[in-house]
Design an enzyme around this catalytic site. Structure first.
Site, PDB file in Angstrom:
ATOM      1  N   CYS A  43       0.826  -1.216   0.000  1.00 46.38           N
ATOM      2  CA  CYS A  43       0.000   0.000   0.000  1.00 46.38           C
ATOM      3  C   CYS A  43       0.855   1.259   0.000  1.00 46.38           C
ATOM      4  CB  CYS A  43      -0.926  -0.016   1.213  1.00 46.38           C
ATOM      5  SG  CYS A  43      -1.815   1.530   1.413  1.00 46.38           S
ATOM      6  N   CYS A  48      -1.543   1.785  -3.026  1.00 46.19           N
ATOM      7  CA  CYS A  48      -2.537   2.857  -2.802  1.00 46.19           C
ATOM      8  C   CYS A  48      -1.948   4.255  -2.721  1.00 46.19           C
ATOM      9  CB  CYS A  48      -3.293   2.628  -1.491  1.00 46.19           C
ATOM     10  SG  CYS A  48      -3.460   0.941  -0.966  1.00 46.19           S
ATOM     11  N   LYS A  51      -0.058   5.495  -5.915  1.00 46.18           N
ATOM     12  CA  LYS A  51      -1.095   5.523  -6.968  1.00 46.18           C
ATOM     13  C   LYS A  51      -1.990   6.747  -6.807  1.00 46.18           C
ATOM     14  CE  LYS A  51      -4.858   4.383  -6.165  1.00 46.18           C
ATOM     15  NZ  LYS A  51      -5.383   3.069  -5.916  1.00 46.18           N
ATOM     16  N   TYR A 179      -9.516  -3.175 -10.581  1.00 49.59           N
ATOM     17  CA  TYR A 179      -9.100  -1.924  -9.941  1.00 49.59           C
ATOM     18  C   TYR A 179      -7.886  -1.317 -10.640  1.00 49.59           C
ATOM     19  CZ  TYR A 179     -11.760  -2.707  -5.582  1.00 49.59           C
ATOM     20  OH  TYR A 179     -12.737  -2.856  -4.658  1.00 49.59           O
ATOM     21  N   GLU A 183      -7.698   2.083 -12.884  1.00 49.14           N
ATOM     22  CA  GLU A 183      -7.036   3.245 -12.284  1.00 49.14           C
ATOM     23  C   GLU A 183      -5.871   3.709 -13.162  1.00 49.14           C
ATOM     24  OE1 GLU A 183      -8.244   2.607  -7.612  1.00 49.14           O
ATOM     25  OE2 GLU A 183      -6.232   2.021  -8.202  1.00 49.14           O
ATOM     26  N   HIS A 438     -26.332  22.904   0.780  1.00 44.30           N
ATOM     27  CA  HIS A 438     -26.354  23.426  -0.586  1.00 44.30           C
ATOM     28  C   HIS A 438     -25.287  24.496  -0.798  1.00 44.30           C
ATOM     29  CE1 HIS A 438     -28.256  24.212  -4.398  1.00 44.30           C
ATOM     30  NE2 HIS A 438     -28.287  25.505  -4.126  1.00 44.30           N
ATOM     31  N   GLU A 443     -25.330  16.637  -1.460  1.00 47.19           N
ATOM     32  CA  GLU A 443     -26.727  16.890  -1.091  1.00 47.19           C
ATOM     33  C   GLU A 443     -27.674  15.997  -1.893  1.00 47.19           C
ATOM     34  OE1 GLU A 443     -28.611  20.679  -2.253  1.00 47.19           O
ATOM     35  OE2 GLU A 443     -26.848  21.054  -3.473  1.00 47.19           O
TER      36      GLU A 443
HETATM   37  P1  NDP Z   1      -8.922  -7.313  -9.750  1.00 45.90           P
HETATM   38  O1  NDP Z   1      -9.298  -8.536  -9.030  1.00 45.90           O
HETATM   39  O2  NDP Z   1      -9.564  -6.026  -9.377  1.00 45.90           O
HETATM   40  O3  NDP Z   1      -9.220  -7.512 -11.306  1.00 45.90           O
HETATM   41  C1  NDP Z   1      -8.618  -8.549 -12.020  1.00 45.90           C
HETATM   42  C2  NDP Z   1      -9.021  -8.409 -13.474  1.00 45.90           C
HETATM   43  O4  NDP Z   1      -8.218  -9.274 -14.220  1.00 45.90           O
HETATM   44  C3  NDP Z   1     -10.455  -8.766 -13.737  1.00 45.90           C
HETATM   45  O5  NDP Z   1     -10.926  -7.963 -14.777  1.00 45.90           O
HETATM   46  C4  NDP Z   1     -10.370 -10.222 -14.182  1.00 45.90           C
HETATM   47  O6  NDP Z   1     -11.326 -10.565 -15.130  1.00 45.90           O
HETATM   48  C5  NDP Z   1      -9.029 -10.270 -14.863  1.00 45.90           C
HETATM   49  N1  NDP Z   1      -8.348 -11.545 -14.686  1.00 45.90           N
HETATM   50  C6  NDP Z   1      -8.215 -12.259 -13.556  1.00 45.90           C
HETATM   51  N2  NDP Z   1      -7.488 -13.363 -13.770  1.00 45.90           N
HETATM   52  C7  NDP Z   1      -7.147 -13.343 -15.070  1.00 45.90           C
HETATM   53  C8  NDP Z   1      -6.401 -14.207 -15.900  1.00 45.90           C
HETATM   54  N3  NDP Z   1      -5.883 -15.333 -15.423  1.00 45.90           N
HETATM   55  N4  NDP Z   1      -6.252 -13.866 -17.200  1.00 45.90           N
HETATM   56  C9  NDP Z   1      -6.797 -12.733 -17.686  1.00 45.90           C
HETATM   57  N5  NDP Z   1      -7.510 -11.879 -16.951  1.00 45.90           N
HETATM   58  C10 NDP Z   1      -7.686 -12.183 -15.653  1.00 45.90           C
HETATM   59  O7  NDP Z   1      -7.336  -7.252  -9.678  1.00 45.90           O
HETATM   60  P2  NDP Z   1      -6.265  -6.071  -9.776  1.00 45.90           P
HETATM   61  O8  NDP Z   1      -5.022  -6.723 -10.257  1.00 45.90           O
HETATM   62  O9  NDP Z   1      -6.806  -4.908 -10.534  1.00 45.90           O
HETATM   63  O10 NDP Z   1      -6.087  -5.629  -8.261  1.00 45.90           O
HETATM   64  C11 NDP Z   1      -5.693  -6.589  -7.286  1.00 45.90           C
HETATM   65  C12 NDP Z   1      -6.330  -6.290  -5.962  1.00 45.90           C
HETATM   66  O11 NDP Z   1      -5.725  -5.160  -5.394  1.00 45.90           O
HETATM   67  C13 NDP Z   1      -7.809  -5.960  -6.050  1.00 45.90           C
HETATM   68  O12 NDP Z   1      -8.614  -7.100  -5.944  1.00 45.90           O
HETATM   69  C14 NDP Z   1      -8.023  -5.024  -4.917  1.00 45.90           C
HETATM   70  O13 NDP Z   1      -8.427  -5.761  -3.804  1.00 45.90           O
HETATM   71  C15 NDP Z   1      -6.670  -4.409  -4.663  1.00 45.90           C
HETATM   72  N6  NDP Z   1      -6.663  -3.010  -5.134  1.00 45.90           N
HETATM   73  C16 NDP Z   1      -7.517  -2.123  -4.561  1.00 45.90           C
HETATM   74  C17 NDP Z   1      -7.539  -0.814  -4.987  1.00 45.90           C
HETATM   75  C18 NDP Z   1      -8.489   0.140  -4.357  1.00 45.90           C
HETATM   76  O14 NDP Z   1      -9.011  -0.155  -3.281  1.00 45.90           O
HETATM   77  N7  NDP Z   1      -8.792   1.289  -4.982  1.00 45.90           N
HETATM   78  C19 NDP Z   1      -6.653  -0.327  -6.040  1.00 45.90           C
HETATM   79  C20 NDP Z   1      -5.807  -1.355  -6.593  1.00 45.90           C
HETATM   80  C21 NDP Z   1      -5.825  -2.639  -6.149  1.00 45.90           C
HETATM   81  P3  NDP Z   1     -12.754 -11.181 -14.732  1.00 45.90           P
HETATM   82  O15 NDP Z   1     -13.541 -10.080 -14.111  1.00 45.90           O
HETATM   83  O16 NDP Z   1     -13.294 -11.634 -16.013  1.00 45.90           O
HETATM   84  O17 NDP Z   1     -12.474 -12.287 -13.761  1.00 45.90           O
END
Ligand code: NDP
Length: 449
Positions: A43, A48, A51, A179, A183, A438, A443
């Site tokens: 983080c 986080c 980022k 995510y 982002e 307001h 609101e």
């Molecule tokens: P996410 O779990 O958010 O998203 C993963 C994405 O990758 C999904 O679209 C998924 O598709 C796809 N995917 C998963 N596995 C595969 C694969 N084997 N091949 C191809 N595509 C795949 O993961 P992130 O990497 O974006 O982030 C990791 C974690 O970090 C998050 O789960 C979150 O908890 C945390 N995070 C939180 C943030 C915040 O709070 N703002 C910011 C950044 C990270 P599908 O949907 O089809 O499964």
């Protein structure tokens, strides 16, 4: 205690590990913490915090454009210098690393800057070869980006490297629809990079409410981010000019300057010596724990992303705190995973708490949905055609709010406060009883129809 070097040995100085170490020490335990990178974890060091600073930096692209409508004379050649932002952000990360180190030291936690692995129920082996013993071991080693095993993967980067880029790419391909993908798509796009986001399914951010994620998709496309669905990267080859040639079956090839994989994160349990203490893992390689974060070995606990419960920093912190209170303050404490607010720092950001409309319909059957679809006052004057969307989902019988979701400027800031009301079980009528403040965007929450 005399039998062990420490009461507690924590492996991993990220959000969960640092909180557990500091609070356990405050409860009187003799604590050591091992970290093979920097104190602060994902983080603070490569997640986080840096980022969010990039998100702030990126948003100036829109602010500077909008400023002209507010009377400011912004030079046409108003240029962005990536190394300046990168270096300032990395300096801030360095400062935070120091601040976390100071906090631990001021609580008499011994910091051991090397890799540590489990060597038995009460034993930890350090990279230097030394063995330390502890009454309890806490594994808080987090997770790492999933990088698929495809030809040319060595040419791609993960979110870890995004904070250290030598230069801003002109064309980027981002794999994933979660995510990190959304982002960074927003960040890079604001820095004038041509972004294409490719996802294996046709859904982005699947855990969010459909109307809200559809709005993000529509706004992202309007801004100029390109999306390819049902698309996977097969291989990456390096061109002579240093750019990357990407092959995607069923889709046209692309030449880009950067490929970022953001397809989830995997728990860091490999080669951690967990077998030596019979610590069980689930089918995804995450450590299985009970409600007190205890593993299958009585003296070993685990918190944070390595347990793959909810991969969010504030959750890991709560798990670390609950562990310390349970084990070293004689106060058994569990973490409440219900109604955890979350946000995506896209452009514009989105945030949500509680059930999505789909989940609520499936769970409760009878629900009432209230929405506000509006253009923020600032966007109107700026002639920015970007509408915000707020959605409240209530139990039709009781009026109790079961979900609140929003996309628009400052949505995460607004939602954090509103989440208190949702968690407290307030009703739509309770919101309606509050006089609007307001003129604000928030609101809209007490004026929902
Ligand atoms: P996410 O779990 O958010 O998203 C993963 C994405 O990758 C999904 O679209 C998924 O598709 C796809 N995917 C998963 N596995 C595969 C694969 N084997 N091949 C191809 N595509 C795949 O993961 P992130 O990497 O974006 O982030 C990791 C974690 O970090 C998050 O789960 C979150 O908890 C945390 N995070 C939180 C943030 C915040 O709070 N703002 C910011 C950044 C990270 P599908 O949907 O089809 O499964």
């Amino acid at each position: 205690m005399a039998d062990y070097d420490y009461d507690l040995f924590v492996i991993g100085a990220g959000s969960g590990g640092v909180r557990a170490a500091r609070v356990s020490a405050a409860h009187g335990a003799k604590v050591a913490i091992a970290e093979d990178h920097q104190v602060g974890g994902t983080c603070v060091i490569r997640g986080c915090v840096p980022k969010k600073l990039l998100v702030y930096g990126a948003h100036f692209a829109e602010d500077l454009k909008d400023a002209t409508r507010f009377g400011w004379q912004v030079p046409e050649d108003c240029a962005f210098d990536w190394p300046t932002l990168r270096d300032n952000v990395l300096a801030e990360v360095e400062r935070l690393n120091g601040a976390y180190t100071n906090t631990l030291e001021s609580h008499d936690v011994e910091i051991i800057l090397e890799r540590a692995t489990v060597a038995g129920p009460h034993e930890v082996k350090l990279a230097s070869g030394e063995t330390k013993t502890a009454k309890y071991i806490l594994v808080a080693v987090g997770a790492r980006p999933h990088m698929p095993d495809i030809p040319g993967i060595e040419h791609a980067v993960s979110s870890n490297e995004m904070f250290h880029l030598d230069e801003m790419p002109k064309r980027a391909l981002i794999a994933g629809g979660g995510y990190i993908a959304n982002e960074f798509a927003g960040i890079l796009h604001e820095f004038a990079c041509e972004v294409t986001l490719v996802n294996r399914s046709d859904v982005i951010l699947r855990q969010y409410d459909q109307s809200i994620r559809d709005r993000l998709l529509q706004l992202s496309m309007t801004k100029g981010i390109d999306f390819r669905f049902h698309c996977e990267i097969e291989k990456i080859e390096k061109n002579e000019d240093g750019s990357l040639h990407v092959t995607m079956p069923g889709h046209s090839d692309m030449d880009v300057d950067l490929v970022l994989f953001a397809t989830g994160r995997v728990p860091n349990t490999e080669n951690l010596g967990l077998d030596s203490a019979n610590v069980e893992l689930d089918d995804k390689g995450a450590i299985t724990v009970d409600e007190y974060s205890k593993t299958s070995c009585d003296s070993i606990y685990a918190v944070g992303d390595v347990t793959n419960r909810v991969q969010l920093t504030p959750v890991a912190i709560r798990e670390g705190q609950a562990f310390a209170d349970t084990v070293f303050n004689d106060k058994p404490t569990t973490v409440d995973y219900d109604c955890i607010p979350s946000a995506v720092f896209s452009h514009p950001p989105m945030a949500g708490v509680g059930m999505t409309e789909g989940e609520a319909r499936n769970t409760l059957g009878s629900i009432k949905v209230y929405t506000s679809d509006f253009r923020a006052m600032k966007n109107v004057l700026a002639e920015r055609n970007e509408r915000a969307l707020y959605k409240m989902i209530t139990d039709a019988e009781t009026g109790k709010i079961v979900g609140l979701h929003m996309i628009g400027p400052d949505a995460p800031e607004i939602l954090q406060a509103a989440a208190v009301a949702v968690k407290a079980g307030l009703t739509k009528a309770d919101f309606d009883n509050v006089v609007a403040l307001h003129p604000t965007m928030a609101e809209e929450l007490v004026l929902l129809k």
